[in-house]
Design a protein around this motif. Structure first.
Motif, PDB file in Angstrom:
ATOM      1  N   ALA A  52       0.817  -1.221   0.000  1.00  0.00           N
ATOM      2  CA  ALA A  52       0.000   0.000   0.000  1.00  0.00           C
ATOM      3  C   ALA A  52       0.853   1.274   0.000  1.00  0.00           C
ATOM      4  N   GLU A  53       0.289   2.329  -0.574  1.00  0.00           N
ATOM      5  CA  GLU A  53       0.912   3.664  -0.515  1.00  0.00           C
ATOM      6  C   GLU A  53      -0.088   4.564   0.195  1.00  0.00           C
ATOM      7  N   PHE A  54       0.420   5.385   1.101  1.00  0.00           N
ATOM      8  CA  PHE A  54      -0.495   6.238   1.881  1.00  0.00           C
ATOM      9  C   PHE A  54      -0.180   7.704   1.649  1.00  0.00           C
ATOM     10  N   ASP A  55      -1.240   8.519   1.574  1.00  0.00           N
ATOM     11  CA  ASP A  55      -0.992   9.945   1.371  1.00  0.00           C
ATOM     12  C   ASP A  55      -1.132  10.746   2.669  1.00  0.00           C
ATOM     13  N   SER A  56      -1.448  10.066   3.779  1.00  0.00           N
ATOM     14  CA  SER A  56      -1.518  10.779   5.063  1.00  0.00           C
ATOM     15  C   SER A  56      -1.316   9.797   6.217  1.00  0.00           C
ATOM     16  N   ASN A  57      -1.012  10.340   7.393  1.00  0.00           N
ATOM     17  CA  ASN A  57      -0.872   9.501   8.589  1.00  0.00           C
ATOM     18  C   ASN A  57      -2.207   8.855   8.944  1.00  0.00           C
ATOM     19  N   SER A  58      -3.282   9.626   8.809  1.00  0.00           N
ATOM     20  CA  SER A  58      -4.579   9.070   9.201  1.00  0.00           C
ATOM     21  C   SER A  58      -4.980   7.926   8.276  1.00  0.00           C
ATOM     22  N   ALA A  59      -4.534   7.972   7.014  1.00  0.00           N
ATOM     23  CA  ALA A  59      -4.822   6.859   6.090  1.00  0.00           C
ATOM     24  C   ALA A  59      -4.113   5.583   6.550  1.00  0.00           C
TER      25      ALA A  59
END
Lengths: 203, 131
Positions: A52-59
């Protein structure tokens, strides 16, 4: 891998390394699957992170929540899943003591909603509530973040140990009544491990 | 017709309760049983519960018989993926799993509505051993 992913990777390692210990605690007063279930969930978290790639900490935190909900099997899945899901909703991208308090409160609210437990019932809340209270007191007193996190860690550890003499009111351990006394709660123990890892990674 | 969902930590317990209930009911009742995790361990899985609730969503309400702990928590979690209106039709009842499932299926097969089926599931009454 961003910092939040790194922290959850470390949490996963900690839980997986302590699979036998958590299961041993749970065998004494429950159905003996806490370590196995948590290790199963966090192994899956590690695998999810690989692709996975995440665009935010909350994601990241939301992904952890959904993965635990889908893979744990025992009550700790919906409980930690709900806790992290609630945390992801209030989490800001930059860490502050103010936001840490808010995250802590959201976690407690989520666990209470799902598990209908209170402090003193010999559950994960016995580690988490004192930890969040320590953060809150320090925030109100104007203490710096790092010192507040140290206080939070100490409170979580004391909270975890405070479960030993308690009679369980929730979960399988409650079926044992008085016989649940004298054992440390496995849920409070895994909660302490998670808090400990987060704080040690930040400081 | 009221649908019935049985949730247990054990797949065999859930399936067994479903078989016992199906044997008694008079006519077709929407009946689902969920137990264990997707990888075959003892436990519950909110995704599997969600799928079963989706299968029962055309019923006139759903009665859920769950064993304990994560069965209840994962069922409540699965509810949250439905609208509030749909959630009002889902009722977790305090009744013994096997006796509750048999009675709920039977009452539903008589054409009783959700409240009437719930009223027939008095846990104290159901716990009396009948011969």
């Amino acid at each position: 891998m961003n910092k939040t992913e790194e922290v959850f990777n470390k949490i996963a390692d900690k839980i997986i390394d302590n699979k036998q210990y958590l299961t041993k605690l749970d065998s004494a007063i429950g159905d003996g699957d806490h370590g196995i279930n948590m290790a199963r969930g966090f192994s899956e978290v590690k695998e999810e992170f690989e692709s996975a790639e995440f665009d935010s900490n909350s994601a990241v935190v939301k992904k952890v929540a959904m993965t635990l909900i889908s893979n744990v099997g025992g009550a700790s899945g919906p409980l930690y899943g709900t806790a992290f899901l609630q945390a992801s909703k209030v989490m800001e991208e930059d860490l502050s003591l103010k936001n840490a308090v808010k995250i802590g409160e959201a976690v407690i609210e989520g666990i209470k909603m799902r598990g209908k437990a209170e402090q003193g019932d010999k559950t994960m809340l016995d580690a988490i509530i004192p930890a969040v209270n320590a953060l809150k007191e320090d925030y109100e007193a104007g203490v710096e973040l790092e010192e507040a996190l140290q206080d939070c860690l100490e409170a979580a550890e004391e909270g975890k140990e405070s479960t030993i003499p308690l009679v369980a009111k929730k979960g399988r351990a409650s079926y044992l009544g008085e016989r649940s006394k004298g054992h440390q709660d496995p849920g409070a123990t895994s909660s302490y491990m998670i808090i400990e890892t987060i704080i040690k990674e930040i400081i | 017709m009221v649908g019935i969902l049985i949730v247990s930590h054990s797949k065999e317990v859930a399936q067994g309760a479903k078989e016992l209930a199906a044997e008694m009911m008079q006519g077709d009742v929407p009946l689902e049983a969920v137990g264990g995790t997707k990888d075959g361990r003892l436990g519950t899985d909110s995704n599997l519960i969600y799928e079963a609730l989706t299968n029962l969503n055309n019923a006139d309400g759903v009665i859920i018989l769950a064993d304990m702990g994560s069965s209840v928590m994962n069922t409540e979690l699965a509810f949250e993926f439905f609208s509030e209106e749909e959630q009002e039709k889902f009722k977790i009842v305090n009744a013994p799993l096997v006796e509750g499932a048999i009675n709920a299926a039977l009452q539903s097969s008589f054409g009783k509505d959700l409240d009437e089926v719930i009223a027939a599931l008095d846990p104290v009454e159901l716990a009396q051993k009948k011969v």
